[in-house]
Each structure stands twice: as C-alpha cells, then as structure tokens.
Design a protein around this motif. Structure first.
Motif, short mmCIF file in Angstrom:
data_model
loop_
_atom_site.label_atom_id
_atom_site.label_comp_id
_atom_site.label_asym_id
_atom_site.label_seq_id
_atom_site.Cartn_x
_atom_site.Cartn_y
_atom_site.Cartn_z
N MET A 1 0.83 -1.19 0.00
CA MET A 1 0.00 0.00 0.00
C MET A 1 0.87 1.24 0.00
O MET A 1 1.82 1.33 0.76
CB MET A 1 -0.89 0.05 1.24
CG MET A 1 -1.89 -1.01 1.34
SD MET A 1 -3.29 -0.59 0.35
CE MET A 1 -4.30 -1.97 0.71
N TYR A 2 0.49 2.18 -0.84
CA TYR A 2 1.18 3.46 -0.90
C TYR A 2 0.16 4.57 -0.70
O TYR A 2 -1.03 4.40 -0.95
CB TYR A 2 1.85 3.65 -2.27
CG TYR A 2 3.01 2.71 -2.50
CD1 TYR A 2 4.29 3.09 -2.14
CD2 TYR A 2 2.81 1.47 -3.07
CE1 TYR A 2 5.36 2.23 -2.35
CE2 TYR A 2 3.87 0.61 -3.28
CZ TYR A 2 5.15 1.00 -2.92
OH TYR A 2 6.20 0.16 -3.12
N ILE A 3 0.66 5.69 -0.24
CA ILE A 3 -0.19 6.88 -0.08
C ILE A 3 0.45 8.00 -0.88
O ILE A 3 1.64 8.28 -0.73
CB ILE A 3 -0.31 7.28 1.40
CG1 ILE A 3 -0.99 6.17 2.19
CG2 ILE A 3 -1.08 8.59 1.53
CD1 ILE A 3 -1.02 6.40 3.68
N GLN A 4 -0.35 8.61 -1.75
CA GLN A 4 0.13 9.77 -2.49
C GLN A 4 -0.33 11.01 -1.73
O GLN A 4 -1.52 11.23 -1.53
CB GLN A 4 -0.42 9.81 -3.90
CG GLN A 4 -0.02 11.10 -4.60
CD GLN A 4 0.34 10.91 -6.04
OE1 GLN A 4 0.17 9.84 -6.59
NE2 GLN A 4 0.84 11.95 -6.64
N ALA B 1 5.33 4.68 0.99
CA ALA B 1 4.77 3.47 1.58
C ALA B 1 4.34 3.78 3.01
O ALA B 1 5.01 4.49 3.74
CB ALA B 1 5.81 2.35 1.57
N ALA B 2 3.18 3.26 3.39
CA ALA B 2 2.68 3.44 4.75
C ALA B 2 3.42 2.48 5.68
O ALA B 2 3.83 1.42 5.26
CB ALA B 2 1.19 3.19 4.79
N SER C 1 8.13 5.49 6.27
CA SER C 1 8.52 6.51 5.29
C SER C 1 8.43 7.84 6.01
O SER C 1 7.46 8.11 6.73
CB SER C 1 7.56 6.51 4.10
OG SER C 1 7.56 5.26 3.45
N ARG C 2 9.44 8.68 5.83
CA ARG C 2 9.45 9.95 6.54
C ARG C 2 9.45 11.11 5.55
O ARG C 2 10.19 11.10 4.58
CB ARG C 2 10.67 10.03 7.46
CG ARG C 2 10.62 8.93 8.52
CD ARG C 2 11.77 8.96 9.46
NE ARG C 2 13.01 8.60 8.77
CZ ARG C 2 14.20 8.62 9.33
NH1 ARG C 2 14.33 8.97 10.58
NH2 ARG C 2 15.27 8.28 8.65
N LEU C 3 8.59 12.09 5.83
CA LEU C 3 8.47 13.29 5.00
C LEU C 3 8.83 14.49 5.85
O LEU C 3 8.18 14.75 6.86
CB LEU C 3 7.05 13.43 4.43
CG LEU C 3 6.78 14.68 3.59
CD1 LEU C 3 7.63 14.68 2.32
CD2 LEU C 3 5.30 14.74 3.23
N GLU C 4 9.86 15.19 5.44
CA GLU C 4 10.32 16.36 6.18
C GLU C 4 9.74 17.62 5.57
O GLU C 4 9.87 17.85 4.37
CB GLU C 4 11.85 16.42 6.15
CG GLU C 4 12.42 17.57 6.94
CD GLU C 4 13.95 17.58 6.92
OE1 GLU C 4 14.53 16.98 5.99
OE2 GLU C 4 14.54 18.18 7.82
N LEU C 5 9.07 18.41 6.39
CA LEU C 5 8.53 19.71 5.99
C LEU C 5 9.24 20.77 6.84
O LEU C 5 8.90 20.96 8.00
CB LEU C 5 7.02 19.76 6.19
CG LEU C 5 6.19 18.75 5.40
CD1 LEU C 5 4.72 18.83 5.79
CD2 LEU C 5 6.36 18.95 3.91
N THR D 1 -1.22 6.04 8.75
CA THR D 1 -1.18 4.58 8.64
C THR D 1 -2.32 4.11 7.74
O THR D 1 -3.23 4.89 7.41
CB THR D 1 -1.32 3.91 10.02
OG1 THR D 1 -2.53 4.35 10.62
CG2 THR D 1 -0.13 4.25 10.92
N VAL D 2 -2.27 2.83 7.36
CA VAL D 2 -3.33 2.22 6.56
C VAL D 2 -3.73 0.91 7.23
O VAL D 2 -2.87 0.13 7.64
CB VAL D 2 -2.85 1.94 5.11
CG1 VAL D 2 -3.92 1.19 4.33
CG2 VAL D 2 -2.48 3.22 4.40
#
Length: 182
Positions: A1-4, A21-22, A43-47, A60-61
């Motif tokens: 599962m992926y999240i856009q 990826a979740a 998966s880490r997203l830096e803002l 999460t999923v």
C-alpha cells in the motif's frame, strides 16, 4: 500500500507530490521521526517549517482505509478545517489535512495501480491554487512600477511648479516694451 500526498509548497507555490509506503511520519526533523512503527519501516516526509513539529503526524493504513494521528504537535493538525481530536482518525481522498501552512490531500494507491496513478481521477484532481508565487511577483512588480511612475510624475510636477514660481514675473506697473519705442 502506498499513499500519495499532494500539497502546494507555501513558499514556492509549486504543487508537490510524494508517493510513500505506509506508515508515514511527517515532521520538521528527520532524526525526531521514528524509523519503525509497529514492526514496519516508516517513510518519513520532512517539511522544513517552524509551524511543523519535529514529529507532527503519523499516517497509517488498515483495511484499505487511511488513518492519521497527531503526535501531540504544538500547532495541531486540522482535518477539513477542524482540529484532529482522536487518534487514528480515518480520512478519505476528499479530505484536506492542514499542518501549519501546508494543506494536503492523501490518496491510497495499491501496488498494482502504480503505473495508473497519472490516470487516476482521485490522484490527478488536485489543482494548484491561483495564488501562486509567480503571479504574486507579477502583481508586486506591476505595483512597484506604478508607484515608481507616480513618484516620478509627482517629482516632475513639484519641480515644474517651483521653477515656474521662481521665474521673475513682470510687474503690472512696469512699462511694456512697445510703449518705450515711440
């Protein structure tokens, strides 16, 4: 599962997309976000924005449903304009998440749909805001040029008035040149 995840960068006005990826951790500092959650790699997203906490939210999923949990962020997380109050809040592709200046949408993408993401109406439905930075720059430049022109015209008008008033004026009692020539 992926999240856009799709959002407009608040500084540049560009539309950003990340297919991750979740589970997904979102925050300001990578080293403050977990590498693993529930035995899974995160998966880490830096803002990089001061309004985003070091570890702001976890996405999460479960059972083909996206869930979001605020990790006690300082400025909160908002779902469709309302503060996130419960852990594991379900979200859909129509929902808007706001964290600081970022407004995001999240879309669930199955592994076998990765090649079709560009054709998916849910993924491609995000439209950038009309208020993008390049348009703001044009407006700012136009205002600047207008102010410059008005200032220049005003300076010219003041200088012309001063010069006109400083010229010697003929006195009303002085004889005219035609009366002197007789």
């Amino acid at each position: 599962m992926y999240i856009q995840l799709t959002w407009e960068d608040p500084e540049m006005g560009e539309v950003k997309r990340s297919l991750l990826a979740a589970p997904i951790a979102i925050g300001r500092e990578l080293d403050q976000m977990p590498e693993y959650w529930g035995g899974e790699s995160v998966s880490r997203l830096e803002l990089a924005n001061p309004e985003i906490s070091r570890f702001h939210v976890l996405i999460t999923v479960a059972n083909n449903q996206i869930y979001i949990t605020d990790q006690r962020s300082a400025n909160g997380t908002f779902l469709n304009g309302r503060p996130l109050r419960q852990a594991n809040q379900p979200i859909s592709f129509k929902d808007t998440l706001r964290m600081g200046p970022y407004k995001m949408t999240a879309t669930l993408v199955h592994s076998n749909d990765l090649n079709a993401t560009a054709q998916s109406p849910n993924v491609a439905s995000f439209k950038p805001s009309v208020k993008s930075i390049p348009q703001k720059k044009v407006v700012i430049w136009a205002i600047g040029i207008g102010v410059l022109l008005l200032t220049t015209f005003g300076a010219w008008a003041v200088a012309s008035t001063i010069l006109e008033r400083s010229r010697p004026q003929p006195s009303p009692t002085a004889p005219s040149s035609s009366s002197l020539v007789k």
